[in-house]
Structures are given as C-alpha cells and as structure tokens.
Scaffold this motif. Structure first.
Motif, PDB file in Angstrom:
ATOM      1  N   CYS A 105      10.961 -21.780  33.849  1.00 58.09           N
ATOM      2  CA  CYS A 105      11.641 -22.432  34.972  1.00 58.09           C
ATOM      3  C   CYS A 105      13.164 -22.281  34.907  1.00 58.09           C
ATOM      4  CB  CYS A 105      11.285 -23.912  35.017  1.00 58.09           C
ATOM      5  SG  CYS A 105       9.566 -24.228  35.486  1.00 58.09           S
ATOM      6  N   ARG A 121      16.164 -24.729  42.196  1.00 61.26           N
ATOM      7  CA  ARG A 121      15.007 -23.861  41.950  1.00 61.26           C
ATOM      8  C   ARG A 121      14.376 -24.198  40.594  1.00 61.26           C
ATOM      9  NH1 ARG A 121      17.364 -19.213  42.695  1.00 61.26           N
ATOM     10  NH2 ARG A 121      17.794 -18.780  40.522  1.00 61.26           N
ATOM     11  N   CYS A 125      10.701 -26.043  39.954  1.00 58.48           N
ATOM     12  CA  CYS A 125       9.706 -25.437  39.066  1.00 58.48           C
ATOM     13  C   CYS A 125       9.238 -26.448  38.013  1.00 58.48           C
ATOM     14  CB  CYS A 125      10.302 -24.194  38.408  1.00 58.48           C
ATOM     15  SG  CYS A 125       9.195 -23.349  37.245  1.00 58.48           S
TER      16      CYS A 125
END
Length: 141
Positions: A105, A121, A125
C-alpha cells in the motif's frame, strides 16, 4: 572523515526514529481540528471522517496527508514511512505478516501524483485491506 559522516547520519536516523511513538486516539483527536482548520474543512465533513467515510476528493486527500504527516507516517518528499506504519498497524502483532501489506500500500508514487493523492491512495489501500487494523491502531493504548 567519510566514516565519521556515515556514523553521524546513521545516529541521526536512529535517534529520529527512537523519538517516534505509536499514535493514539488522543493524538488523532488533537490532529483532526488542526488539519481541518488549515484546510477549511467543515465540521460536518470531519464528522463523516470520524465514521470512516472518506470520499475521494481533493480536501479529503489533503486531510489524510495532513493527519498522516502529523502522525509521522508520511511526508511529501519520501512518502510513507514503512517502519512507522508497521509499528502503528502492528502494535505487538506479527510484523512479518503486516509488513508486506504495508509495503504493497505504501507505494513510491509511480503515478507521480501530488502528495495529497499519494497519501490518500495509500490510506485507501490500508483501509480496504485492513480497516480493522487501521481503526484499532489509533484506539486508546
């Protein structure tokens, strides 16, 4: 001389990391208003964040970056601090199991997106893969 400089750099890294502590709910509660105020995020949106509802918009992305920054988990230059994330999410659990998920991630920003998008982002994740670990990691110790 090179050896001396290398030792100093290593000592600085070790000392800086030794200063970092696992973040608690109290830390998160202190950071929320700071980040919300600096980004002019309305209270109703912060209340949604508290319910783990994080829409993918610019303000939310920057809010996540701000929170992660204050927690010592992300910075604009280097991105995610994998060691801090493993400690934060692991908290006594088997870190060898958590580390690969964190690494997956905590990308190195291959899309070359801005720091807010990058932080969001990675958070998204982590949240999708292990929401329970993310939520538990900031509960009162």
């Amino acid at each position: 001389m090179k050896y001396f400089v290398a030792v100093l750099l290593l000592a600085a890294v070790v000392f800086a990391d030794a200063e970092w502590k696992i973040q608690t709910a109290e830390n998160l509660n202190a950071y929320r208003p700071e980040c919300a105020n600096s980004l002019s995020i309305p209270e109703d949106k912060v209340n949604e964040y508290k319910k783990w509802n994080f829409p993918n918009d610019e303000k939310t992305q920057c809010y996540i970056k701000c929170i992660f920054g204050k927690m010592g988990l992300f910075n604009e230059k280097d991105g995610f601090n994998v060691e801090h994330l493993v400690k934060q999410l692991g908290q006594g659990k088997n870190e060898t199991i958590i580390r690969p998920e964190v690494v997956k991630c905590a990308d190195k920003n291959p899309q070359k997106t801005n720091a807010c998008q990058w932080a969001y982002r990675g958070f998204d994740c982590f949240k999708k893969a292990h929401l329970d670990l993310v939520q538990t990691s900031v509960k009162k110790n």
